[in-house]
Design an enzyme around this catalytic site. Sequence first.
Site, short mmCIF file in Angstrom:
data_model
loop_
_atom_site.label_atom_id
_atom_site.label_comp_id
_atom_site.label_asym_id
_atom_site.label_seq_id
_atom_site.Cartn_x
_atom_site.Cartn_y
_atom_site.Cartn_z
N HIS A 132 0.86 -1.20 0.00
CA HIS A 132 0.00 0.00 0.00
C HIS A 132 0.88 1.23 0.00
O HIS A 132 1.46 1.61 1.02
CB HIS A 132 -0.91 0.01 1.24
CG HIS A 132 -1.88 1.16 1.25
ND1 HIS A 132 -3.23 0.99 1.48
CD2 HIS A 132 -1.72 2.49 1.07
CE1 HIS A 132 -3.84 2.15 1.43
NE2 HIS A 132 -2.94 3.09 1.19
N HIS B 189 1.58 5.40 -1.63
CA HIS B 189 1.23 6.60 -2.42
C HIS B 189 2.53 7.19 -2.96
O HIS B 189 3.45 7.50 -2.18
CB HIS B 189 0.54 7.64 -1.54
CG HIS B 189 -0.76 7.15 -0.99
ND1 HIS B 189 -1.96 7.36 -1.62
CD2 HIS B 189 -1.04 6.45 0.14
CE1 HIS B 189 -2.93 6.81 -0.89
NE2 HIS B 189 -2.40 6.24 0.17
N LYS C 261 -9.23 -0.02 -5.94
CA LYS C 261 -9.23 0.59 -4.61
C LYS C 261 -10.57 1.28 -4.38
O LYS C 261 -11.01 2.10 -5.21
CB LYS C 261 -8.09 1.61 -4.50
CG LYS C 261 -8.06 2.38 -3.17
CD LYS C 261 -7.62 1.50 -2.01
CE LYS C 261 -7.77 2.21 -0.67
NZ LYS C 261 -6.70 3.14 -0.36
N HIS D 93 -10.48 1.31 1.69
CA HIS D 93 -10.29 2.31 2.75
C HIS D 93 -11.55 2.20 3.60
O HIS D 93 -12.60 2.72 3.24
CB HIS D 93 -10.13 3.71 2.16
CG HIS D 93 -9.89 4.75 3.22
ND1 HIS D 93 -8.70 5.42 3.37
CD2 HIS D 93 -10.68 5.20 4.22
CE1 HIS D 93 -8.77 6.22 4.41
NE2 HIS D 93 -9.97 6.13 4.93
N HIS E 14 -4.67 -0.50 5.89
CA HIS E 14 -4.25 0.27 7.08
C HIS E 14 -5.17 0.11 8.29
O HIS E 14 -5.84 1.03 8.72
CB HIS E 14 -4.08 1.76 6.76
CG HIS E 14 -5.10 2.36 5.80
ND1 HIS E 14 -6.46 2.26 5.98
CD2 HIS E 14 -4.92 3.05 4.65
CE1 HIS E 14 -7.06 2.86 4.99
NE2 HIS E 14 -6.17 3.35 4.17
N ASP F 290 1.29 2.69 3.54
CA ASP F 290 0.44 3.87 3.35
C ASP F 290 1.30 5.13 3.42
O ASP F 290 0.81 6.19 3.82
CB ASP F 290 -0.69 3.93 4.40
CG ASP F 290 -1.80 4.89 3.96
OD1 ASP F 290 -1.87 5.25 2.78
OD2 ASP F 290 -2.61 5.28 4.83
O1 DOR Z 1 -3.57 9.57 5.57
C1 DOR Z 1 -3.90 9.26 4.44
N1 DOR Z 1 -3.29 9.82 3.36
N2 DOR Z 1 -4.88 8.39 4.26
C2 DOR Z 1 -5.37 8.13 3.05
O2 DOR Z 1 -6.26 7.35 2.95
C3 DOR Z 1 -4.88 8.84 1.86
C4 DOR Z 1 -3.51 9.31 2.06
C5 DOR Z 1 -3.08 10.31 1.02
O3 DOR Z 1 -3.26 10.06 -0.18
O4 DOR Z 1 -2.52 11.35 1.40
ZN ZN Z 2 -3.41 5.08 1.51
#
Ligand code: DOR
Ligand code: ZN
Length: 343
Positions: free
Chosen positions: A13, A15, A99, A136, A174, A247
């Site tokens: 997971h 970003h 997702k 999520h 998460h 995450d």
């Molecule tokens: O804290 C988070 N940041 N939770 C999420 O679900 C998205 C993520 C983000 O893309 O910044």
């Molecule tokens: Zn995330």
Amino acid sequence: MNTLTITQPDDWHLHLRTGSILKTVVVHSARQFKRAIVMPNLNPAISSITSALNYRNEILQALPKDSTFDPLMTLYLTNQTTVDDVKQVAACEFTYAFKLYPAGATTNSDAGVSDLIKIYPILEAMQQHHVPLLIHGEVTDETCDIFDRERIFIEKHLITLVKQFPELKIVLEHLTTKEAVQFVESSPANIGATITPQHLHFNRNAMLVGGIRPHYYCLPIIKREHHRLALVKAATSGNPKFFLGTDSAPHLSHLKENCCGCAGCYSAFAAIEFYTEIFEKEQALDKLEAFASFHGADFYGLARNKTTITLEKYNWQIPNSYGADDITIIPLKANESLSWKLK
Ligand code: DOR
Ligand code: ZN
């Protein structure tokens, strides 16, 4: 034990963003992980095969030439997702899952699903074509307390969903609560879960005691100590349902240190070190490799990695920030120390 060699881990997971942020952070993930499930919550959302493949190319181009890091792409489930999209994801060798963001739940989730019942035909197709659903898991009801949103999502939506689609592979992303741990433990083998470094290391005091600390603010929000303890127990238990998913969610520092700061902790710079420290404290270093390198691959039905990484017991100070020029990203636990370092 002063060094530890394990099969190279994967991040289930992650970003990565785009542009200069992507260029800053992707090298951090690539230095330790072989693969990562890449989140599609860009603006606009990655909701078609074409946009997923273009995004994958951008990621590959941001990597050093000799890197073998493999970004596993996901599509953003929207109210407009079609059965044909599902078939394309199933047939494409670079896309691995959809997702689900309930609309309004978190960063760039406006394109998310507004009514789960409406996408049941899509979930049916995902079940049929063996495409995993990554969730999520938080309700977005404004009257629901932010600390209860995960538990209520499980009670109100997830229990029904799992019954309706008994063969669908689901990853509850998460985890943050003991109720979520119990739900995953008591579900069949097709229900798995990722656990982040921040939810293993910190309870909500880290974010709120002695002043508001925006770099500990993420969604689902960090909870009470007894929830953290349940997560540590699950991660270090050896149960194959639980696997590594950072995450890691980079944001520019001024957007976090803001009167309306955004959610996300940046941990990719030392993700495996964060996990190792927790496993060592639990006297469960012998369970780290399975959590970090086996359970996720097995759950997704992918081959385990053949390469290894080595960690050294070594105290080092986390920098104050990462990035250059107009990019400043504040790492998790900035200026504090970690006791393991990737060689
Ligand atoms: O804290 C988070 N940041 N939770 C999420 O679900 C998205 C993520 C983000 O893309 O910044
Ligand atoms: Zn995330």
